[in-house]
Design a protein around this motif. Structure first.
Motif, PDB file in Angstrom:
ATOM      1  N   LEU A  23       0.830  -1.201   0.000  1.00  0.00           N
ATOM      2  CA  LEU A  23       0.000   0.000   0.000  1.00  0.00           C
ATOM      3  C   LEU A  23       0.864   1.251   0.000  1.00  0.00           C
ATOM      4  O   LEU A  23       0.610   2.207  -0.738  1.00  0.00           O
ATOM      5  CB  LEU A  23      -0.913   0.022   1.229  1.00  0.00           C
ATOM      6  N   GLU A  24       1.905   1.242   0.835  1.00  0.00           N
ATOM      7  CA  GLU A  24       2.781   2.413   0.910  1.00  0.00           C
ATOM      8  C   GLU A  24       3.539   2.610  -0.397  1.00  0.00           C
ATOM      9  O   GLU A  24       3.641   3.729  -0.911  1.00  0.00           O
ATOM     10  CB  GLU A  24       3.772   2.273   2.068  1.00  0.00           C
ATOM     11  N   HIS A  25       4.065   1.516  -0.941  1.00  0.00           N
ATOM     12  CA  HIS A  25       4.799   1.626  -2.205  1.00  0.00           C
ATOM     13  C   HIS A  25       3.904   2.159  -3.318  1.00  0.00           C
ATOM     14  O   HIS A  25       4.311   3.016  -4.107  1.00  0.00           O
ATOM     15  CB  HIS A  25       5.369   0.265  -2.604  1.00  0.00           C
ATOM     16  N   ILE A  99      -5.166   1.286  21.727  1.00  0.00           N
ATOM     17  CA  ILE A  99      -4.225   0.509  20.916  1.00  0.00           C
ATOM     18  C   ILE A  99      -3.617   1.453  19.894  1.00  0.00           C
ATOM     19  O   ILE A  99      -4.331   2.098  19.124  1.00  0.00           O
ATOM     20  CB  ILE A  99      -4.927  -0.658  20.205  1.00  0.00           C
ATOM     21  N   LEU A 100      -2.288   1.546  19.875  1.00  0.00           N
ATOM     22  CA  LEU A 100      -1.606   2.485  18.988  1.00  0.00           C
ATOM     23  C   LEU A 100      -0.574   1.759  18.127  1.00  0.00           C
ATOM     24  O   LEU A 100       0.431   1.254  18.643  1.00  0.00           O
ATOM     25  CB  LEU A 100      -0.888   3.565  19.803  1.00  0.00           C
ATOM     26  N   PRO A 101      -0.794   1.682  16.821  1.00  0.00           N
ATOM     27  CA  PRO A 101       0.255   1.175  15.935  1.00  0.00           C
ATOM     28  C   PRO A 101       1.285   2.271  15.696  1.00  0.00           C
ATOM     29  O   PRO A 101       0.933   3.447  15.537  1.00  0.00           O
ATOM     30  CB  PRO A 101      -0.505   0.846  14.644  1.00  0.00           C
ATOM     31  N   ILE A 102       2.560   1.904  15.707  1.00  0.00           N
ATOM     32  CA  ILE A 102       3.644   2.869  15.507  1.00  0.00           C
ATOM     33  C   ILE A 102       4.540   2.374  14.373  1.00  0.00           C
ATOM     34  O   ILE A 102       5.183   1.323  14.495  1.00  0.00           O
ATOM     35  CB  ILE A 102       4.471   3.061  16.790  1.00  0.00           C
ATOM     36  N   GLU A 103       4.566   3.102  13.299  1.00  0.00           N
ATOM     37  CA  GLU A 103       5.399   2.763  12.149  1.00  0.00           C
ATOM     38  C   GLU A 103       6.687   3.580  12.210  1.00  0.00           C
ATOM     39  O   GLU A 103       6.655   4.799  12.378  1.00  0.00           O
ATOM     40  CB  GLU A 103       4.649   3.057  10.846  1.00  0.00           C
ATOM     41  N   HIS A 104       7.827   2.906  12.086  1.00  0.00           N
ATOM     42  CA  HIS A 104       9.125   3.575  12.150  1.00  0.00           C
ATOM     43  C   HIS A 104       9.633   3.867  10.743  1.00  0.00           C
ATOM     44  O   HIS A 104       9.662   2.982   9.881  1.00  0.00           O
ATOM     45  CB  HIS A 104      10.134   2.698  12.893  1.00  0.00           C
ATOM     46  N   ASP A 116       1.256   7.428   6.050  1.00  0.00           N
ATOM     47  CA  ASP A 116      -0.062   7.519   6.685  1.00  0.00           C
ATOM     48  C   ASP A 116      -0.953   6.365   6.250  1.00  0.00           C
ATOM     49  O   ASP A 116      -1.721   5.804   7.045  1.00  0.00           O
ATOM     50  CB  ASP A 116      -0.742   8.844   6.323  1.00  0.00           C
ATOM     51  N   VAL A 117      -0.866   6.002   4.979  1.00  0.00           N
ATOM     52  CA  VAL A 117      -1.665   4.895   4.452  1.00  0.00           C
ATOM     53  C   VAL A 117      -1.279   3.585   5.127  1.00  0.00           C
ATOM     54  O   VAL A 117      -2.129   2.782   5.515  1.00  0.00           O
ATOM     55  CB  VAL A 117      -1.485   4.777   2.929  1.00  0.00           C
ATOM     56  N   GLN A 118       0.031   3.384   5.291  1.00  0.00           N
ATOM     57  CA  GLN A 118       0.503   2.139   5.899  1.00  0.00           C
ATOM     58  C   GLN A 118       0.037   2.016   7.340  1.00  0.00           C
ATOM     59  O   GLN A 118      -0.460   0.961   7.760  1.00  0.00           O
ATOM     60  CB  GLN A 118       2.027   2.061   5.820  1.00  0.00           C
ATOM     61  N   VAL A 119       0.181   3.083   8.128  1.00  0.00           N
ATOM     62  CA  VAL A 119      -0.222   2.998   9.529  1.00  0.00           C
ATOM     63  C   VAL A 119      -1.741   2.929   9.656  1.00  0.00           C
ATOM     64  O   VAL A 119      -2.266   2.289  10.583  1.00  0.00           O
ATOM     65  CB  VAL A 119       0.354   4.179  10.344  1.00  0.00           C
ATOM     66  N   ALA A 120      -2.460   3.525   8.714  1.00  0.00           N
ATOM     67  CA  ALA A 120      -3.925   3.405   8.721  1.00  0.00           C
ATOM     68  C   ALA A 120      -4.344   1.970   8.441  1.00  0.00           C
ATOM     69  O   ALA A 120      -5.281   1.452   9.060  1.00  0.00           O
ATOM     70  CB  ALA A 120      -4.539   4.343   7.687  1.00  0.00           C
ATOM     71  N   GLY A 121      -3.669   1.321   7.513  1.00  0.00           N
ATOM     72  CA  GLY A 121      -3.946  -0.088   7.247  1.00  0.00           C
ATOM     73  C   GLY A 121      -3.679  -0.950   8.461  1.00  0.00           C
ATOM     74  O   GLY A 121      -4.434  -1.886   8.767  1.00  0.00           O
ATOM     75  N   GLN A 122      -2.616  -0.623   9.184  1.00  0.00           N
ATOM     76  CA  GLN A 122      -2.316  -1.351  10.415  1.00  0.00           C
ATOM     77  C   GLN A 122      -3.440  -1.164  11.429  1.00  0.00           C
ATOM     78  O   GLN A 122      -3.869  -2.124  12.080  1.00  0.00           O
ATOM     79  CB  GLN A 122      -0.989  -0.849  10.991  1.00  0.00           C
ATOM     80  N   ALA A 123      -3.912   0.071  11.563  1.00  0.00           N
ATOM     81  CA  ALA A 123      -4.987   0.357  12.516  1.00  0.00           C
ATOM     82  C   ALA A 123      -6.255  -0.411  12.164  1.00  0.00           C
ATOM     83  O   ALA A 123      -6.937  -0.959  13.048  1.00  0.00           O
ATOM     84  CB  ALA A 123      -5.273   1.863  12.538  1.00  0.00           C
ATOM     85  N   MET A 124      -6.576  -0.473  10.885  1.00  0.00           N
ATOM     86  CA  MET A 124      -7.779  -1.180  10.450  1.00  0.00           C
ATOM     87  C   MET A 124      -7.663  -2.685  10.707  1.00  0.00           C
ATOM     88  O   MET A 124      -8.633  -3.346  11.073  1.00  0.00           O
ATOM     89  CB  MET A 124      -8.043  -0.883   8.977  1.00  0.00           C
ATOM     90  N   CYS A 125      -6.460  -3.230  10.527  1.00  0.00           N
ATOM     91  CA  CYS A 125      -6.243  -4.642  10.845  1.00  0.00           C
ATOM     92  C   CYS A 125      -6.380  -4.893  12.337  1.00  0.00           C
ATOM     93  O   CYS A 125      -7.003  -5.882  12.770  1.00  0.00           O
ATOM     94  CB  CYS A 125      -4.853  -5.075  10.368  1.00  0.00           C
ATOM     95  N   GLN A 154     -12.268   8.795   8.226  1.00  0.00           N
ATOM     96  CA  GLN A 154     -12.948   8.057   7.165  1.00  0.00           C
ATOM     97  C   GLN A 154     -12.276   8.260   5.813  1.00  0.00           C
ATOM     98  O   GLN A 154     -12.195   7.338   4.996  1.00  0.00           O
ATOM     99  CB  GLN A 154     -14.422   8.483   7.081  1.00  0.00           C
ATOM    100  N   THR A 155     -11.778   9.458   5.570  1.00  0.00           N
ATOM    101  CA  THR A 155     -11.103   9.735   4.299  1.00  0.00           C
ATOM    102  C   THR A 155      -9.873   8.864   4.133  1.00  0.00           C
ATOM    103  O   THR A 155      -9.633   8.294   3.057  1.00  0.00           O
ATOM    104  CB  THR A 155     -10.701  11.223   4.222  1.00  0.00           C
ATOM    105  N   LEU A 156      -9.092   8.727   5.190  1.00  0.00           N
ATOM    106  CA  LEU A 156      -7.889   7.898   5.131  1.00  0.00           C
ATOM    107  C   LEU A 156      -8.247   6.428   5.001  1.00  0.00           C
ATOM    108  O   LEU A 156      -7.575   5.671   4.283  1.00  0.00           O
ATOM    109  CB  LEU A 156      -7.035   8.142   6.376  1.00  0.00           C
ATOM    110  N   ARG A 157      -9.305   6.005   5.654  1.00  0.00           N
ATOM    111  CA  ARG A 157      -9.743   4.611   5.533  1.00  0.00           C
ATOM    112  C   ARG A 157     -10.170   4.288   4.099  1.00  0.00           C
ATOM    113  O   ARG A 157      -9.850   3.214   3.567  1.00  0.00           O
ATOM    114  CB  ARG A 157     -10.904   4.346   6.497  1.00  0.00           C
ATOM    115  N   GLU A 158     -10.885   5.218   3.481  1.00  0.00           N
ATOM    116  CA  GLU A 158     -11.297   5.016   2.094  1.00  0.00           C
ATOM    117  C   GLU A 158     -10.077   4.968   1.175  1.00  0.00           C
ATOM    118  O   GLU A 158     -10.050   4.223   0.191  1.00  0.00           O
ATOM    119  CB  GLU A 158     -12.239   6.139   1.652  1.00  0.00           C
TER     120      GLU A 158
END
Length: 223
Positions: A23-25, A99-104, A116-125, A154-158
């Motif tokens: 997703l990030e790539h 619960i907080l996902p942290i992307e380095h 932002d997309v990658q960490v949002a995907g993590q949050a949704m999982c 919601q915008t980021l989730r979409e």
């Protein structure tokens, strides 16, 4: 594409799994994602090597408790309904249930960027796995050595769902996206493999190739 629309695709069978890193790539450059997914292509430069070294600690699976925070490292995550799968660098579970996902990331953080997309995907999982809302994520930037808060609205989730669908189309069609040939290419470690300037000039490339590899039947008699 809405969440309900993506789930509706399940009626035709299971979704092709998309990794969170893909997703990030794809958010950064669809062609970069295609080269990695379809041709197993990847190239390192100074920036990617710094990122690898930075991730050595967080990529070691482990659990640590300090005070009221439990820290999970290299946590595998997935979302069956959305066909997402990946690994969280760090997940913090706080005493109040947050619960907080942290992307380095080794580089500079850009608001609204691919991270932002990658960490949002993590949050949704994580929401699907723990059955709890995860309204925020964090990006740790190695450049400024601080955490940046990302609101998972919601915008980021979409955006996550739309990008997952685009990645899935690339994987199933087995077609490489076109080269962007813009400022992104200057910072890309894969530019030599991608050849963006050459491929962006499709007509010039085709004309040159036709002169180099022109068919000459009489050449068979030259010997």
């Amino acid at each position: 594409m809405s969440l309900s629309a993506e789930r509706a695709d399940l009626t035709g069978g299971p979704l092709v799994q998309v990794t969170l890193s893909a997703l990030e790539h794809h958010a950064y450059c669809p062609r970069q994602a295609g080269l990695i997914l379809l041709e197993d292509g990847y190239a390192d430069d100074a920036a990617t090597i710094r990122g690898t070294l930075m991730h050595q600690r967080v990529h070691e699976p482990g659990i640590e408790t300090r005070g009221a925070i439990r820290t999970l490292r290299a946590l595998p995550v997935w979302h069956d309904d959305l066909g997402l799968i990946g690994v969280c660098d760090v997940v913090e579970i706080h005493h109040d249930g947050r619960i907080l996902p942290i992307e380095h990331k080794s580089g500079t953080y850009t608001t609204g960027g691919p991270a932002d997309v990658q960490v949002a995907g993590q949050a949704m999982c994580l929401e699907a796995m723990f059955n709890k809302p995860v309204p925020q994520g964090l990006i740790y930037s190695g450049t400024d050595r601080r955490r940046h808060t990302v609101n998972i609205d919601q915008t980021l989730r979409e955006r996550v769902i739309t990008l997952a669908h685009a990645v899935r189309q690339t994987m199933t069609s087995m077609t490489l996206p076109t080269a962007p040939a813009d400022q992104r290419c200057r910072r890309c470690s894969m530019r030599d493999m991608c050849m963006p300037r050459v491929l962006a000039r499709t007509k010039a490339y085709t004309d040159t190739a036709s002169t180099l590899f022109i068919s000459r039947p009489e050449a068979a008699w030259d010997d």
